[in-house]
Design a protein around this motif. Sequence first.
Motif, mmCIF file in Angstrom:
data_model
loop_
_atom_site.group_PDB
_atom_site.id
_atom_site.type_symbol
_atom_site.label_atom_id
_atom_site.label_comp_id
_atom_site.label_asym_id
_atom_site.label_seq_id
_atom_site.Cartn_x
_atom_site.Cartn_y
_atom_site.Cartn_z
ATOM 1 N N ASP A 217 46.872 41.795 48.222
ATOM 2 C CA ASP A 217 46.789 40.455 47.630
ATOM 3 C C ASP A 217 45.562 40.413 46.736
ATOM 4 N N HIS A 218 45.734 39.930 45.515
ATOM 5 C CA HIS A 218 44.610 39.899 44.575
ATOM 6 C C HIS A 218 43.941 38.531 44.487
ATOM 7 N N ASP A 219 44.504 37.535 45.152
ATOM 8 C CA ASP A 219 44.041 36.153 44.982
ATOM 9 C C ASP A 219 42.858 35.854 45.901
ATOM 10 N N HIS A 220 42.191 34.707 45.626
ATOM 11 C CA HIS A 220 41.038 34.307 46.424
ATOM 12 C C HIS A 220 41.333 33.018 47.179
ATOM 13 N N VAL A 221 40.531 32.760 48.189
ATOM 14 C CA VAL A 221 40.708 31.588 49.039
ATOM 15 C C VAL A 221 40.253 30.323 48.311
ATOM 16 N N LYS A 243 41.302 36.975 49.575
ATOM 17 C CA LYS A 243 42.047 36.714 50.812
ATOM 18 C C LYS A 243 42.140 37.928 51.721
ATOM 19 N N VAL A 244 42.462 39.096 51.166
ATOM 20 C CA VAL A 244 42.636 40.262 52.030
ATOM 21 C C VAL A 244 41.323 40.716 52.647
ATOM 22 N N ASP A 264 42.753 44.716 47.266
ATOM 23 C CA ASP A 264 42.565 43.517 46.440
ATOM 24 C C ASP A 264 43.058 43.781 45.020
ATOM 25 N N ALA A 265 44.375 43.890 44.908
ATOM 26 C CA ALA A 265 44.987 44.188 43.610
ATOM 27 C C ALA A 265 46.345 43.520 43.528
#
Length: 462
Positions: A217-221, A243-244, A264-265
């Motif tokens: 997952d590349h996205d952030h919280v 997130k990861v 994180d990609a």
Amino acid sequence: MTPATTLSLTQAAHRQLLAHLFPGDGKEAAAVLVCTRVPEPRVRLLVKDIVLVPHQACSRRTENALTWPGAYIEAAVDLAESAGLSIILLHSHPTGYPDFSRVDDESDSEVIPCLQAAVAADHGSAVMLPDGRILARMYSRNGQVTSVDLVSVAGDDLRFWWREQIASPASRPMAFTPEMSKELGRLTACVIGVSGTGSVTAEQVCRLGFGRVIGIDHDHVEEKNLNRILNTTLADAQGAKIKVHVFADRINLLRAEPFFSPVDADVMTRRAVLTAAQADVIFCCVDKLRARMVADRLAEAFLLPLIDVGVAIPTRITPNGLAIAEVTGRVDYVFPGGSSLADRGVYTAATLHAEALEEADPAAHAEQVKAGYIDGMSEQGPSVITLNMRASSACVMEFIARAYPFRQQPNCSFARTRFMLAEAFEEHEAESAFPVRSTPLLGIGATEPLLGLPVLGHQERA
């Protein structure tokens, strides 16, 4: 301990080999497997092509001996030579002898060096037993012999044959037992998307006992999704943490040694694809069609079972305003050589194109994001964790049912499961309900361009 070397084949290939190697006459028969490989660190051999040796072409066939012409090995060499693929010589043991015989050893000592001279790769031999179990071994170019730890078949059921257990046909673990957890400790799961349904799915597979779990997952919280992503805090959102990485920091406290590997990609990257290829099963928990397409291709190219989950809350207009029409979840189980997510209409070329256009247009993309979970409502913090948990549980249960069958009906009847909570109804569609289109991706492994997608083939190597 995770297997160092694995041989994987499709259900269709396994059935073809079983029928050919055991024609009913009680005599040995042979075939040649041509295998691609998964890039290191893990050694996964993927059966891509099969050369069957006709029974009548063999000069000698008995219950414990077999002599067959080299022309069929030469045919396999022709298939393997240009790409440096591995060749595995497979024959049957009609007597059920669960090991390599002295005759097998002598044959390998003569043929394997010739294969290595013809194709610069590791090659091997294998034996199939009357009930379909397979044991295999590989010969490196420096002469080292290595047993294949695991032979796996991904189909309606997931079959795992461990080398040290090959002599015990009744040794499969029962679902929900410590024996199941022990076997899971030797397998690797990959969760694509570690957000709403994904964080719940990842939490389950971690606590079930998978030896290694890969999260992509590349996205952030963000604060708006704290109410549906497990293991996240306000501090994580304020720090815009990935997130990861947040999930890894929390879940790796569960064991003495780290076992959750964060990636994180974006899944549409070479790094993500090659890491996912190290797994034994993929759980797809995303809301983008493009990501589902990549997962679909991953399953085909690397002969992996795929379980895709999605949720939706359609609405309707009433005299009193907007109301919930239904609360739904969908779980699709896909195996290589069976119907794909594309075959089932989960995505099409048109919907992929439309999604790409929306992402290319910031204004249109903003409108898409604004829609949120609930159709017709711009709610970015919906209270859907219970729905996500319901769907994620069904997703992971689908894996358990396939690997450790417990249903009263055959697993082929459950290719797709839908539940509708407003109607209190659940329906199932069988694998036979969907078309199966042939694909050139089946078993190609890391052949370039990766997954047949030029955008991955031309990226810089991670």
